[in-house]
Design an enzyme around this catalytic site. Sequence first.
Site, PDB file in Angstrom:
ATOM      1  N   HIS A 124       0.869  -1.181   0.000  1.00  0.00           N
ATOM      2  CA  HIS A 124       0.000   0.000   0.000  1.00  0.00           C
ATOM      3  C   HIS A 124       0.906   1.231   0.000  1.00  0.00           C
ATOM      4  CE1 HIS A 124      -2.743   2.947   1.954  1.00  0.00           C
ATOM      5  NE2 HIS A 124      -3.735   2.154   1.615  1.00  0.00           N
ATOM      6  N   ASP A 201       3.113  -4.863   7.626  1.00  0.00           N
ATOM      7  CA  ASP A 201       1.899  -4.052   7.579  1.00  0.00           C
ATOM      8  C   ASP A 201       0.718  -5.010   7.768  1.00  0.00           C
ATOM      9  OD1 ASP A 201      -0.403  -2.738   6.845  1.00  0.00           O
ATOM     10  OD2 ASP A 201       0.446  -1.820   5.037  1.00  0.00           O
ATOM     11  N   GLN A 204      -4.583  -5.251   6.882  1.00  0.00           N
ATOM     12  CA  GLN A 204      -5.630  -6.124   6.334  1.00  0.00           C
ATOM     13  C   GLN A 204      -5.577  -7.525   6.942  1.00  0.00           C
ATOM     14  OE1 GLN A 204      -8.049  -5.141   4.440  1.00  0.00           O
ATOM     15  NE2 GLN A 204      -7.289  -3.174   3.704  1.00  0.00           N
ATOM     16  N   LYS A 227     -10.145  -0.822  10.646  1.00  0.00           N
ATOM     17  CA  LYS A 227     -10.382  -1.993   9.795  1.00  0.00           C
ATOM     18  C   LYS A 227     -10.697  -3.212  10.654  1.00  0.00           C
ATOM     19  CE  LYS A 227      -7.408  -0.133   6.283  1.00  0.00           C
ATOM     20  NZ  LYS A 227      -8.024   0.271   5.025  1.00  0.00           N
ATOM     21  N   CYS A 365      -4.982   2.784  -3.398  1.00  0.00           N
ATOM     22  CA  CYS A 365      -3.711   3.254  -2.808  1.00  0.00           C
ATOM     23  C   CYS A 365      -2.594   2.251  -3.028  1.00  0.00           C
ATOM     24  CB  CYS A 365      -3.844   3.557  -1.319  1.00  0.00           C
ATOM     25  SG  CYS A 365      -5.057   4.802  -0.955  1.00  0.00           S
TER      26      CYS A 365
END
Length: 407
Positions: A124, A201, A204, A227, A365
Amino acid sequence: VLPLDVPGIRRDFPALTTPFHGKPLIYLDSAVSSLTPLPVVERMSRYQSFEHTNVHRGVSTLSQEATDRFEEAREKVRAFINAPSVKQIVWTRGTTESINLVAQTFGRRNVHAGDEILLSAMEHHADIVPWQLLAEERGATLRVIPMNDDGELILDGLDDLINERTRLVGVTHVSNVLGTINPVKEIIARAHAKGVPVLVDGAQAVPHLHVDVVDLDADFYVFSGHKLSGPTGIGVLYGKRELLEAMPPWHGGGSMILSVTWEKTTYAPVPARFEAGTPPIAQAIGLGAAIDYVTALGLDRIAAHEHALLAYATERLQAIPGLRIIGTAREKASVISFVLDGIHPHDIGSILDHEGVVVRAGHHCAQPVMTRFQIPATTRASFAYFNTREDVDALVSGILKVQEIFQ
Ligand code: PMP
């Protein structure tokens, strides 16, 4: 695993039972931001209405209790990702801020001219641009772990990509565009074999997978509250203790100091050193409530439910002529990106919106991913624990309608 009580869960989301464009809302955009369940909203409201004042300040009972609630939320995050200590949980505004914090502190201290930062091809922008800014400032270079046509990282050359100049590897646990679940444990082990730390990261990943930062041996692990069924404005930076302790402060101000004189300021130990100013208190407490909520549902049951939806949606979408799924990795979370012959994703997204079906259309993104697949954009449907097979059917009917309109 026992199935989820989806009708019961749906009652926690008033948006799902409130007509939208005169139709039921079909929310297939949890990857952009999750809907917030009522218990989380109510916990924040109770805090804000009855319990609020500033934290870590003064001896008032109210302040002590607010501090306790705020620190309890930190403990919930610690337990959720199995971090060894609450001292390793830094509150931030979100994934983006967490990565910028690492780039501006760890990065500035450790990255010099000629050094390299290795990122995956499916990052991202939040895990690209902070490193580009740093690289420009330092005269360092970004290198990229490539991916194949299924949207899986190609790891054959990893041991050559990581060399004596590599200062950090940054990789997303789950791709927000392709849904690919990356083998981060293996990547971390191979980076560590060369003495290189890894930032994962997890934006998600945390809504869908059990994350154990100790088992992964991640050096930094970052994610956002919004999220994970929590509010916006709150995020997490987990770091290994020796790394966090060696990092200089970033933002200066109240709360991050031990003592201030005109001559010299000394800094608080971690995590306070990285939490200058009044923190997002209600948001932290809200994230704690969100963790309670998803933990009570059970991540195993959430994963099983979402996998079944993913399989069903994949099968139904693949049967639509002219539709191509982008991202066909073997290991996937419940995210499906697709393109339709001759129809721009923005048109698809707008028509679906009129049908009450909320999806995301765009580059998500992650423009380098679009470039890799030679497409301008995709339409993305993402599934959460409250979605049903009927939601998938509504998506499919919506897509057929789009095709009819454009024929
Ligand atoms: N990384 C990934 C993989 C994401 O999906 C997102 C959100 N789209 C981010 C980082 C950025 O998160 P935030 O905007 O909450 O900082």
